[in-house]
Design a protein around this motif. Structure first.
Motif, PDB file in Angstrom:
ATOM      1  N   GLY A 215       0.507  -0.989   0.355  1.00  0.00           N
ATOM      2  CA  GLY A 215       0.311   0.134   0.346  1.00  0.00           C
ATOM      3  C   GLY A 215       0.715   1.265  -0.012  1.00  0.00           C
ATOM      4  N   TYR A 216      -0.052   2.164   0.027  1.00  0.00           N
ATOM      5  CA  TYR A 216       0.938   3.484   0.300  1.00  0.00           C
ATOM      6  C   TYR A 216       0.980   4.606   1.520  1.00  0.00           C
ATOM      7  N   TYR A 217       0.236   4.187   2.126  1.00  0.00           N
ATOM      8  CA  TYR A 217      -0.326   5.586   3.489  1.00  0.00           C
ATOM      9  C   TYR A 217       1.100   4.365   4.419  1.00  0.00           C
ATOM     10  N   PHE A 218       0.855   3.906   4.713  1.00  0.00           N
ATOM     11  CA  PHE A 218       2.243   3.424   5.470  1.00  0.00           C
ATOM     12  C   PHE A 218       3.189   2.437   5.244  1.00  0.00           C
ATOM     13  N   ASP A 219       3.991   2.645   4.221  1.00  0.00           N
ATOM     14  CA  ASP A 219       5.256   2.624   3.275  1.00  0.00           C
ATOM     15  C   ASP A 219       6.082   3.084   4.025  1.00  0.00           C
ATOM     16  N   PHE A 220       6.700   2.010   4.549  1.00  0.00           N
ATOM     17  CA  PHE A 220       7.893   2.450   5.938  1.00  0.00           C
ATOM     18  C   PHE A 220       8.966   4.074   4.670  1.00  0.00           C
ATOM     19  N   LEU A 221       8.825   3.114   3.513  1.00  0.00           N
ATOM     20  CA  LEU A 221      10.088   3.899   2.423  1.00  0.00           C
ATOM     21  C   LEU A 221       9.665   5.478   2.190  1.00  0.00           C
ATOM     22  N   GLN A 222       8.326   6.099   2.159  1.00  0.00           N
ATOM     23  CA  GLN A 222       8.015   7.008   1.702  1.00  0.00           C
ATOM     24  C   GLN A 222       8.414   7.927   3.400  1.00  0.00           C
ATOM     25  N   TYR A 223       7.963   7.287   4.444  1.00  0.00           N
ATOM     26  CA  TYR A 223       8.007   8.076   5.586  1.00  0.00           C
ATOM     27  C   TYR A 223       9.765   8.156   5.397  1.00  0.00           C
ATOM     28  N   LYS A 224      10.725   7.780   5.129  1.00  0.00           N
ATOM     29  CA  LYS A 224      11.545   7.761   5.720  1.00  0.00           C
ATOM     30  C   LYS A 224      13.077   8.932   4.076  1.00  0.00           C
ATOM     31  N   LYS A 225      12.084   8.774   2.292  1.00  0.00           N
ATOM     32  CA  LYS A 225      12.519   9.875   1.747  1.00  0.00           C
ATOM     33  C   LYS A 225      11.792  10.779   2.261  1.00  0.00           C
ATOM     34  N   TYR A 226      10.481  11.124   2.894  1.00  0.00           N
ATOM     35  CA  TYR A 226      10.887  12.932   3.094  1.00  0.00           C
ATOM     36  C   TYR A 226      11.520  13.179   5.009  1.00  0.00           C
ATOM     37  N   TRP A 227      11.507  11.987   5.109  1.00  0.00           N
ATOM     38  CA  TRP A 227      12.372  12.662   5.514  1.00  0.00           C
ATOM     39  C   TRP A 227      13.895  12.917   5.726  1.00  0.00           C
ATOM     40  N   ASP A 228      14.301  12.011   4.851  1.00  0.00           N
ATOM     41  CA  ASP A 228      16.020  11.609   4.003  1.00  0.00           C
ATOM     42  C   ASP A 228      15.620  13.671   3.523  1.00  0.00           C
ATOM     43  N   LYS A 229      14.676  13.515   2.676  1.00  0.00           N
ATOM     44  CA  LYS A 229      15.116  14.726   2.170  1.00  0.00           C
ATOM     45  C   LYS A 229      14.860  16.429   2.854  1.00  0.00           C
ATOM     46  N   ALA A 230      13.678  16.787   4.086  1.00  0.00           N
ATOM     47  CA  ALA A 230      14.034  17.649   4.705  1.00  0.00           C
ATOM     48  C   ALA A 230      13.071  17.271   5.753  1.00  0.00           C
ATOM     49  N   LYS A 231      13.571  16.506   6.869  1.00  0.00           N
ATOM     50  CA  LYS A 231      12.846  16.107   7.764  1.00  0.00           C
ATOM     51  C   LYS A 231      11.311  16.680   7.914  1.00  0.00           C
ATOM     52  N   GLN A 232      10.428  16.152   6.600  1.00  0.00           N
ATOM     53  CA  GLN A 232       9.603  16.450   7.199  1.00  0.00           C
ATOM     54  C   GLN A 232       8.316  15.095   6.612  1.00  0.00           C
ATOM     55  N   PRO A 233       7.330  15.366   7.589  1.00  0.00           N
ATOM     56  CA  PRO A 233       6.369  13.857   7.181  1.00  0.00           C
ATOM     57  C   PRO A 233       5.966  13.636   5.491  1.00  0.00           C
ATOM     58  N   SER A 234       5.794  12.668   4.878  1.00  0.00           N
ATOM     59  CA  SER A 234       5.284  12.191   3.926  1.00  0.00           C
ATOM     60  C   SER A 234       3.927  12.813   3.638  1.00  0.00           C
ATOM     61  N   ILE A 235       3.057  13.235   4.132  1.00  0.00           N
ATOM     62  CA  ILE A 235       1.467  13.745   4.099  1.00  0.00           C
ATOM     63  C   ILE A 235       1.513  14.491   5.038  1.00  0.00           C
ATOM     64  N   THR A 236       0.710  15.351   4.954  1.00  0.00           N
ATOM     65  CA  THR A 236      -0.048  16.426   5.586  1.00  0.00           C
ATOM     66  C   THR A 236      -0.544  16.247   7.176  1.00  0.00           C
ATOM     67  N   ALA A 237       0.575  16.540   7.972  1.00  0.00           N
ATOM     68  CA  ALA A 237       1.052  15.458   9.260  1.00  0.00           C
ATOM     69  C   ALA A 237       0.092  16.147  10.137  1.00  0.00           C
TER      70      ALA A 237
END
Ligand SMILES: *Cc1c(COP(=O)(O)O)cnc(C)c1O
Length: 355
Positions: A215-237
């Motif tokens: 799935g998409y919403y709970f993908d660990f790699l999504q969280y990691k991608k946005y953290w690595d990019k700008a220390k931000q959440p992947s969605i509107t948290a």
């Protein structure tokens, strides 16, 4: 009338924590968010004694429990179940179409690391699921010992539900070797509901790269991608809640101190346990008593519903038993920011009501 919550979530939220959420909104892609996330994550790492990757999810704890199943299980899931929340995790594996098996224990008993080892020897499992604190029965499970067993199997991932124990009971993620541990905001963190947090090991992150249909919403790699990019959440948290979490963690880590917080929970627990032994009896095994919630046998056959109605008039609220244990047991939560004084006050009121 405000009823003080002695229930195992949501817990009582202090007024200053509620007020911390009253601020003009900022955007989730603005620098304020990066600073907020960095501060919050670094304090969460202190609570868990880890430097592993941290997810702050806009969902309840069950969401990040589902994330564990979706990202970690490839071959087979082994679920240890000694109450309602262990059962829920197994149901999640079932609903995600995973191969899984359940190690089932009588409610009130703790799980056994030896049984887990026996199962792991079959080679059928790549993920083990354990409930640290089984809120339905007031049982604390020996996760350090379970982690010791699991660490002998380098391909197996250990996932821990610490929803009702994290920030109230010691969990040493790095020393003990826990791959994934999840909690909700509305239990020992004493925040309003709506957030979940988890730490993720590199092994679990690696497994996520191989996981199918996660799935998409709970993908660990999504969280990691946005953290690595700008220390931000992947969605509107839920930024207001993250601000409250950061504020509360400042109190937990830098003012009360995490060790003192654990100690306060143990103190409150032993007061309730002793009171229960004197007046009723304990539902959970003596070797597995929870520091955050006590499940008490209703040996006097009182109406728990009636007790709560009386308590409500006096400004308190406790929990009935879970599911089939309703009226047969009742639960007093001693988690979050509650104090020894408040627990003593509650027990006095209950004694006064039941006479
Ligand atoms: C409360 C609880 C859950 C469920 O958490 P939600 O935040 O309601 O999704 C899961 N496990 C345990 C042990 C709990 O106490």
């Amino acid at each position: 009338m405000h009823r003080k919550l002695f229930i195992p979530g949501p817990t009582e939220v202090r007024e200053d924590v509620r007020k911390a959420m009253d601020f003009p909104m900022f955007g989730h892609r603005m620098p304020e968010t990066s600073k907020l996330m960095e501060e919050t994550v670094s304090k969460l790492q202190k609570v868990l004694f880890t430097d592993k990757f941290i997810i702050i999810g806009t969902c309840s704890g069950t969401g990040l429990m589902e994330a564990a199943v979706r990202n970690c299980v490839k071959k087979g899931a082994l679920h240890s179940v000694c109450g309602a929340f262990g059962k829920r995790w197994a149901e999640i594996s079932k609903s995600c179409n995973k191969d899984f098996e359940v190690l089932e224990y009588e409610w009130g008993k703790g799980i056994s690391p030896e049984d887990i080892e026996e199962k792991l020897k079959t080679g059928k499992f790549d993920t083990v699921f354990v409930t640290h604190n089984e809120t339905s029965t007031g049982v604390l499970n020996p996760i350090k010992e379970v982690a010791e067993v699991v660490s002998k199997y380098p391909d197996v991932i250990l996932c821990v539900d610490a929803v009702s124990s994290m920030a109230g009971v010691e969990i040493r993620v790095d020393d003990w070797g826990i791959d994934y541990v999840v909690a909700s905001a509305q239990k020992c963190f004493a925040l309003p509901p709506g957030l979940a947090v988890a730490s993720v090991s590199e092994k679990a992150m690696q497994r996520s790269t191989e996981a199918e249909d996660k799935g998409y919403y709970f993908d660990f790699l999504q969280y990691k991608k946005y953290w690595d990019k700008a220390k931000q959440p992947s969605i509107t948290a839920a930024l207001n809640l993250i601000v409250a979490l950061n504020y509360q963690l400042e109190k937990i880590v830098n003012q009360e101190g995490i060790e003192n917080r654990f100690k306060r929970h143990t103190e409150m627990a032993s007061i309730v346990q002793n009171w229960a032994r004197e007046n009723f009896s304990l539902f959970a095994d003596e070797n597995n008593l929870s520091p955050t919630v006590t499940c008490i046998n209703n040996t006097k056959g009182i109406s728990i519903k009636g007790l709560n109605e009386e308590l409500s008039k006096r400004g308190a609220y406790i929990s009935n038993g879970y599911g089939n244990l309703k009226e047969k047991t009742f639960r007093i939560a001693h988690m979050g920011d509650l104090t020894v004084e408040e627990i003593n006050w509650l027990l006095g009121e209950i004694e006064d009501i039941i006479g």
